[in-house]
Design a protein around this motif. Structure first.
Motif, PDB file in Angstrom:
ATOM      1  N   ALA A 248      -9.019   8.240  12.744  1.00 22.39           N
ATOM      2  CA  ALA A 248      -8.799   7.481  12.399  1.00 22.39           C
ATOM      3  C   ALA A 248      -8.213   8.368  10.645  1.00 22.39           C
ATOM      4  O   ALA A 248      -9.732   8.691  10.701  1.00 22.39           O
ATOM      5  N   ILE A 249      -7.035   8.123  10.572  1.00 25.96           N
ATOM      6  CA  ILE A 249      -7.729   8.499   8.352  1.00 25.96           C
ATOM      7  C   ILE A 249      -6.676   7.284   8.310  1.00 25.96           C
ATOM      8  O   ILE A 249      -5.765   6.901   8.425  1.00 25.96           O
ATOM      9  N   VAL A 250      -8.124   7.235   7.356  1.00 25.39           N
ATOM     10  CA  VAL A 250      -7.495   5.477   6.646  1.00 25.39           C
ATOM     11  C   VAL A 250      -7.137   5.606   5.200  1.00 25.39           C
ATOM     12  O   VAL A 250      -7.440   6.434   4.564  1.00 25.39           O
ATOM     13  N   LEU A 251      -5.766   5.214   4.463  1.00 21.25           N
ATOM     14  CA  LEU A 251      -5.037   5.571   3.435  1.00 21.25           C
ATOM     15  C   LEU A 251      -5.993   4.596   2.533  1.00 21.25           C
ATOM     16  O   LEU A 251      -5.079   3.219   2.933  1.00 21.25           O
ATOM     17  N   ALA A 252      -6.300   5.053   1.597  1.00 22.03           N
ATOM     18  CA  ALA A 252      -6.456   3.634   0.599  1.00 22.03           C
ATOM     19  C   ALA A 252      -6.592   4.741  -0.823  1.00 22.03           C
ATOM     20  O   ALA A 252      -6.990   5.015  -1.594  1.00 22.03           O
ATOM     21  N   VAL A 253      -5.506   5.007  -0.833  1.00 25.49           N
ATOM     22  CA  VAL A 253      -4.703   5.855  -2.173  1.00 25.49           C
ATOM     23  C   VAL A 253      -3.878   4.403  -3.446  1.00 25.49           C
ATOM     24  O   VAL A 253      -3.119   5.369  -3.949  1.00 25.49           O
ATOM     25  N   GLY A 254      -3.927   3.623  -3.218  1.00 26.34           N
ATOM     26  CA  GLY A 254      -3.684   2.409  -4.178  1.00 26.34           C
ATOM     27  C   GLY A 254      -2.251   2.157  -3.559  1.00 26.34           C
ATOM     28  O   GLY A 254      -1.421   2.146  -2.215  1.00 26.34           O
ATOM     29  N   TYR A 255      -1.483   1.186  -4.862  1.00 26.21           N
ATOM     30  CA  TYR A 255      -0.505   0.408  -3.830  1.00 26.21           C
ATOM     31  C   TYR A 255       0.449   0.583  -5.173  1.00 26.21           C
ATOM     32  O   TYR A 255       0.791   0.798  -6.224  1.00 26.21           O
TER      33      TYR A 255
ATOM     34  N   GLY B 287       1.990  14.858   8.560  1.00 23.87           N
ATOM     35  CA  GLY B 287       2.350  15.270   9.612  1.00 23.87           C
ATOM     36  C   GLY B 287       2.550  14.406  11.676  1.00 23.87           C
ATOM     37  O   GLY B 287       3.109  13.453  11.418  1.00 23.87           O
ATOM     38  N   ASP B 288       1.128  14.510  12.461  1.00 24.53           N
ATOM     39  CA  ASP B 288       1.420  13.404  13.335  1.00 24.53           C
ATOM     40  C   ASP B 288       0.540  12.062  12.845  1.00 24.53           C
ATOM     41  O   ASP B 288      -0.415  11.972  12.563  1.00 24.53           O
ATOM     42  N   ASP B 289       1.829  11.664  12.768  1.00 21.53           N
ATOM     43  CA  ASP B 289       0.848  10.185  11.456  1.00 21.53           C
ATOM     44  C   ASP B 289       0.645   8.542  12.772  1.00 21.53           C
ATOM     45  O   ASP B 289       0.597   7.707  12.543  1.00 21.53           O
ATOM     46  N   ALA B 290       0.482   8.921  14.388  1.00 22.88           N
ATOM     47  CA  ALA B 290      -0.292   7.741  14.889  1.00 22.88           C
ATOM     48  C   ALA B 290      -1.275   7.410  14.899  1.00 22.88           C
ATOM     49  O   ALA B 290      -1.964   6.755  14.802  1.00 22.88           O
ATOM     50  N   LYS B 291      -2.628   8.030  13.932  1.00 19.84           N
ATOM     51  CA  LYS B 291      -3.685   7.395  13.574  1.00 19.84           C
ATOM     52  C   LYS B 291      -4.054   7.794  12.464  1.00 19.84           C
ATOM     53  O   LYS B 291      -4.605   7.995  11.704  1.00 19.84           O
ATOM     54  N   VAL B 292      -2.904   7.231  11.700  1.00 21.85           N
ATOM     55  CA  VAL B 292      -2.836   6.899  10.424  1.00 21.85           C
ATOM     56  C   VAL B 292      -2.574   5.883  10.044  1.00 21.85           C
ATOM     57  O   VAL B 292      -1.706   4.981   9.722  1.00 21.85           O
TER      58      VAL B 292
ATOM     59  N   ARG C 155      -2.368  18.041   6.635  1.00 20.57           N
ATOM     60  CA  ARG C 155      -2.437  17.248   7.830  1.00 20.57           C
ATOM     61  C   ARG C 155      -3.108  17.065   8.374  1.00 20.57           C
ATOM     62  O   ARG C 155      -4.667  17.220   8.533  1.00 20.57           O
ATOM     63  N   THR C 156      -2.887  16.341   9.492  1.00 22.89           N
ATOM     64  CA  THR C 156      -3.194  15.870  11.241  1.00 22.89           C
ATOM     65  C   THR C 156      -3.614  16.474  11.935  1.00 22.89           C
ATOM     66  O   THR C 156      -2.839  17.603  11.846  1.00 22.89           O
ATOM     67  N   THR C 157      -5.152  16.943  12.543  1.00 16.72           N
ATOM     68  CA  THR C 157      -4.549  18.162  13.721  1.00 16.72           C
ATOM     69  C   THR C 157      -5.026  17.184  15.002  1.00 16.72           C
ATOM     70  O   THR C 157      -5.176  15.985  15.128  1.00 16.72           O
ATOM     71  N   ALA C 158      -5.209  18.069  16.005  1.00 12.27           N
ATOM     72  CA  ALA C 158      -5.239  17.183  17.208  1.00 12.27           C
ATOM     73  C   ALA C 158      -7.086  16.348  17.161  1.00 12.27           C
ATOM     74  O   ALA C 158      -7.292  15.857  17.683  1.00 12.27           O
ATOM     75  N   GLN C 159      -7.793  16.891  16.684  1.00 14.44           N
ATOM     76  CA  GLN C 159      -9.010  16.940  16.460  1.00 14.44           C
ATOM     77  C   GLN C 159      -9.758  15.737  15.311  1.00 14.44           C
ATOM     78  O   GLN C 159      -9.652  14.702  15.210  1.00 14.44           O
ATOM     79  N   GLY C 160      -8.225  15.412  14.118  1.00 11.35           N
ATOM     80  CA  GLY C 160      -8.739  14.627  13.238  1.00 11.35           C
ATOM     81  C   GLY C 160      -7.858  15.291  11.906  1.00 11.35           C
ATOM     82  O   GLY C 160      -6.665  14.668  12.107  1.00 11.35           O
ATOM     83  N   VAL C 161      -8.138  15.751  11.001  1.00  9.29           N
ATOM     84  CA  VAL C 161      -7.466  16.359   9.390  1.00  9.29           C
ATOM     85  C   VAL C 161      -7.866  17.477   8.825  1.00  9.29           C
ATOM     86  O   VAL C 161      -9.225  18.389   8.973  1.00  9.29           O
ATOM     87  N   MET C 162      -7.429  17.552   8.690  1.00 10.46           N
ATOM     88  CA  MET C 162      -7.384  19.474   7.904  1.00 10.46           C
ATOM     89  C   MET C 162      -7.601  19.302   6.338  1.00 10.46           C
ATOM     90  O   MET C 162      -6.593  18.719   6.023  1.00 10.46           O
ATOM     91  N   LEU C 163      -8.490  19.418   5.764  1.00 11.86           N
ATOM     92  CA  LEU C 163      -8.932  18.849   3.833  1.00 11.86           C
ATOM     93  C   LEU C 163      -8.658  20.669   3.767  1.00 11.86           C
ATOM     94  O   LEU C 163      -8.961  21.860   3.395  1.00 11.86           O
TER      95      LEU C 163
ATOM     96  N   PRO D 211       1.187  -1.096   0.299  1.00 17.01           N
ATOM     97  CA  PRO D 211       0.190  -0.144   0.317  1.00 17.01           C
ATOM     98  C   PRO D 211       0.743   1.658  -0.229  1.00 17.01           C
ATOM     99  O   PRO D 211       1.790   1.195   0.626  1.00 17.01           O
ATOM    100  N   LYS D 212       0.500   2.465  -0.867  1.00 16.38           N
ATOM    101  CA  LYS D 212       1.131   3.474  -0.430  1.00 16.38           C
ATOM    102  C   LYS D 212       0.855   3.906   0.699  1.00 16.38           C
ATOM    103  O   LYS D 212      -0.505   4.253   1.313  1.00 16.38           O
ATOM    104  N   ASN D 213       2.056   4.869   0.744  1.00 17.84           N
ATOM    105  CA  ASN D 213       1.706   5.752   2.583  1.00 17.84           C
ATOM    106  C   ASN D 213       1.852   7.047   2.608  1.00 17.84           C
ATOM    107  O   ASN D 213       3.041   6.709   1.310  1.00 17.84           O
ATOM    108  N   ILE D 214       1.201   8.363   3.191  1.00 17.36           N
ATOM    109  CA  ILE D 214       1.367   9.407   2.842  1.00 17.36           C
ATOM    110  C   ILE D 214       1.308  10.043   4.570  1.00 17.36           C
ATOM    111  O   ILE D 214       1.005   9.473   4.911  1.00 17.36           O
ATOM    112  N   SER D 215       2.643  11.060   4.376  1.00 15.37           N
ATOM    113  CA  SER D 215       2.445  11.265   5.832  1.00 15.37           C
ATOM    114  C   SER D 215       1.767  12.461   5.952  1.00 15.37           C
ATOM    115  O   SER D 215       2.218  13.921   5.087  1.00 15.37           O
TER     116      SER D 215
END
Length: 664
Positions: free
Chosen positions: A614-621, A505-510, A593-601, A499-503
């Protein structure tokens, strides 16, 4: 000896035709299986004969047009007994005689035409219908058939049926008071606003269908079997909008009470059997059910018709589970089980079931990739999991001249398919899999309940390779040194993808989608899924079905855009389910980026923060091909297959593996 499924193998009578068991091959469009003179080409003949050889009691061909004047069809389109009757008889006779050799029976499906559901390919040809309504696919008005044109089509039915009878067909199936095709456009008041004898009352709207069976019986004899493909409920919410399972809506098409009354009239008119489904082109995911529909979805409707009529009822619709099929017979819901796509996936389904080898029946995924998807986009009928479907002769496996030791690294579908084909040809393949099971991406992909057949396919490969005595070494990561030390004749690298991964910022919940699907990571209750392709959309639906609050974020201007071409039935239902289940969708948007509450779009309306556990990545392979790159100049005969070569889908992983393994 008692046999659990014995009832499925009892003979059945339709009119004067005796069918050796309770299985019929459901009609599926024979696009690509006819020639330019209206006959069956060799691929078409082999395709149908293979299903008879596999034990199916009744073969029903896909649609064959009887009329090519009122509604022109560019040839080669589908076989037609009225274009060149002598040539049609010559080609069809070979097919029917070969089918009869296996004690199979064969009906030809004869069609009045498509009407408003014809794709408007030729701008110079105006689509026809019962009334001047709009085409299903484009804002192009249809013109009403004249009474003279109706009579012409009826006459062609008689001529076509007579030619088919002479060509050895045991009966005909009429296409169709079903799915919103031309005859159905006359039968359904939503489409038919005529004021002549073909409009108004139910009997008037069924006059066309009545005249068809009258003409065939007059031409071919009263004992010649005429069956009908029939949909007792349309599931039309509005023009081009279908109702979902469980959804409450006002039926604009044919509802079940009228469907039952219609069935009684059709039998009264002389139809010898009804082949039941539900749906319409405006609700295409009913007639062509994707994996999001439950198995056996037509059974309640078939039972309602069975209770109302005295003729045999055929029921298809994801009926591949033999226990489900048996229960439908036991419950008197139908008399015959229709198998469409399951017989594309495995032509030997019936014989394997009769031999109590259910674990060796190759499952259909209900993906529509190889069948309907390829018919629509490429004009050819195939199957995603069975590369030989409709290519039986040209893909016949040839024995290896010399048995080679073949080392296969990777036990996903590409590696498994390569091993299967190689062993059948007499080679000596061995699979080395780094995990503790076969299947690769089938394992996480099959976690949603509506993707159960992905796991079934993985189990089929495991059982098949065991039956073929192919060694499989689990928990076996392989290095380049291990390959060269083993000194195989041939190496196949099928190491899959990651799976492709993207950072952010704080990726603890990605997390990536695979870890969430496998239960390795817990996404919590509020989940943002990044990526609106097939994986992301199915993941979002699965999470929502499990009670999560889900938002789906896609950079393109629409969901599923990068997965084209997918079958319309699949995309339409998946997108409808996302809307119906109130999954929040953000298109033309990206996670910043991730935020304390979730994610900024970043959205077209500016930055927007979404709450998320959680932010779940489904951005390809990404292809996993480092082992191949290390060995490509060290091994003389080496092949790269599956996602390791090019990230794609299950179909191309299997097809490419079949092609390469067929020629080693």
């Amino acid at each position: 000896m008692s046999f659990k499924y014995q009832k499925l193998f009892e003979p059945m009578q339709i009119g004067n035709v005796t069918i050796k068991n309770r299985f019929a091959m459901a009609p599926m469009g024979p696009i690509g299986l006819g020639d330019s003179d209206g006959g069956f080409n060799q691929r078409g003949i082999d395709y149908y004969v293979e299903r008879a050889k596999g034990g199916t009691g009744l073969i029903i061909t896909g649609v064959c047009f009887v009329n090519n004047e009122v509604e022109p069809h560019e040839m080669p389109s589908t076989p037609s007994p009225t274009v060149n009757p002598v040539h049609f008889t010559r080609t069809a006779r070979e097919m029917t005689e070969r089918i009869h050799a296996y004690d199979g029976k064969v009906f030809i499906q004869l069609s009045a035409g498509f009407g408003r559901v014809s794709p408007p390919i030729n701008p110079d040809v105006q689509p026809v219908s019962a009334s001047p309504i709009m085409n299903r696919w484009a804002d192009i008005p249809c013109r009403s058939l004249t009474k003279e044109e109706i009579r012409h089509i009826v006459k062609k039915f008689g001529e076509g049926a007579a030619t088919a009878k002479n060509a050895g067909f045991d009966g005909v199936q009429i296409h169709a008071v079903h799915e919103g095709y031309l005859l159905d456009q006359f039968a359904i008041s939503f489409f038919n606003n005529r004021t002549d004898e073909y409009g108004g009352s139910l009997e008037n709207r069924l006059r066309f269908a009545r005249e068809v069976v009258d003409e065939i019986k007059k031409t071919c004899g009263q004992d010649f079997v005429v069956t009908l493909r029939y949909s007792p409920k349309s599931f039309i919410k509005d023009w081009r909008v279908g109702g979902l399972p469980g959804e409450v809506f006002e039926e604009k098409g044919r509802d079940l009470p009228e469907g039952i009354e219609t069935a009684k009239l059709l039998v009264k008119y002389g139809y010898d059997s009804l082949d039941v489904d539900v749906g319409c082109y405006d609700a295409w995911f009913w007639n062509h059910p994707p994996m999001y529909q439950k198995k056996g979805l037509y059974i309640p409707y078939a039972k309602a018709i069975k209770e109302a009529v005295s003729v045999p009822v055929i029921c298809a619709g994801r009926m591949d589970n033999p226990d489900l099929a048996l229960s439908a017979l036991d419950d008197s819901a139908c008399d015959i089980i229709g198998l469409g796509r399951p017989l594309l996936a495995d032509a030997d389904y019936v014989n394997k079931l009769r031999s109590n080898q259910t674990e060796l029946i190759r499952p259909c995924l209900s993906c529509h990739e190889g069948c309907l998807g390829r018919m629509v986009h490429y004009g050819w009928l195939n199957c995603a999991v069975n590369p030989s479907c409709a290519r039986e002769r040209i893909t016949a496996l040839q024995p290896a001249l010399k048995a080679k030791k073949v080392m296969i690294i990777g036990g996903g579908v590409a590696g498994c398919e390569a091993a299967r084909v190689l062993r059948l040809r007499g080679h000596l393949p061995e699979i080395y899999e780094q995990s503790n099971r076969l299947g690769g991406n089938l394992i996480p992909g099959g976690m949603p309940d509506f993707k159960e057949d992905d796991h079934a396919l993985a189990a089929w490969y495991e059982n098949t390779l065991k039956d073929l005595q192919v060694p499989v070494y689990y928990n076996s990561p392989i290095t380049p040194e291990m390959v060269t030390a083993a000194n195989p004749d041939t190496v196949i690298i099928a190491t899959g993808s990651t799976p492709k991964n993207i950072s952010l910022g704080d990726d603890a919940k990605v997390f990536n989608a695979e870890d969430v699907l496998l239960g390795i990571k817990d996404p919590g209750e509020q989940v943002v899924v990044l990526g609106g392709g097939l994986v992301g959309c199915e993941l979002a639906l699965w999470l929502k079905n499990n009670g999560k609050d889900v938002s789906l974020v896609e950079a393109e201007d629409s969901l599923l855009k990068l997965n084209a071409p997918l079958c319309f039935a699949n995309t339409d239902m998946l997108l409808s389910l996302i809307s119906y289940n109130k999954i929040n969708v953000y298109t033309e948007s990206k996670a910043v980026r991730t935020t304390a509450q979730g994610v900024m779009l970043a959205t077209p309306r500016g930055e927007q923060e979404l709450k998320a556990d959680a932010i779940v990545l489904a951005v390809g392979y990404c292809p996993k091909n480092s082992l191949y790159n290390a060995l490509k100049f060290e091994v003389a005969d080496i092949h790269l297959l599956g996602d390791a070569r090019r990230v794609s889908n299950i179909m191309y992983a299997i097809w490419d593996a079949f092609e390469v393994a067929s020629n080693i």
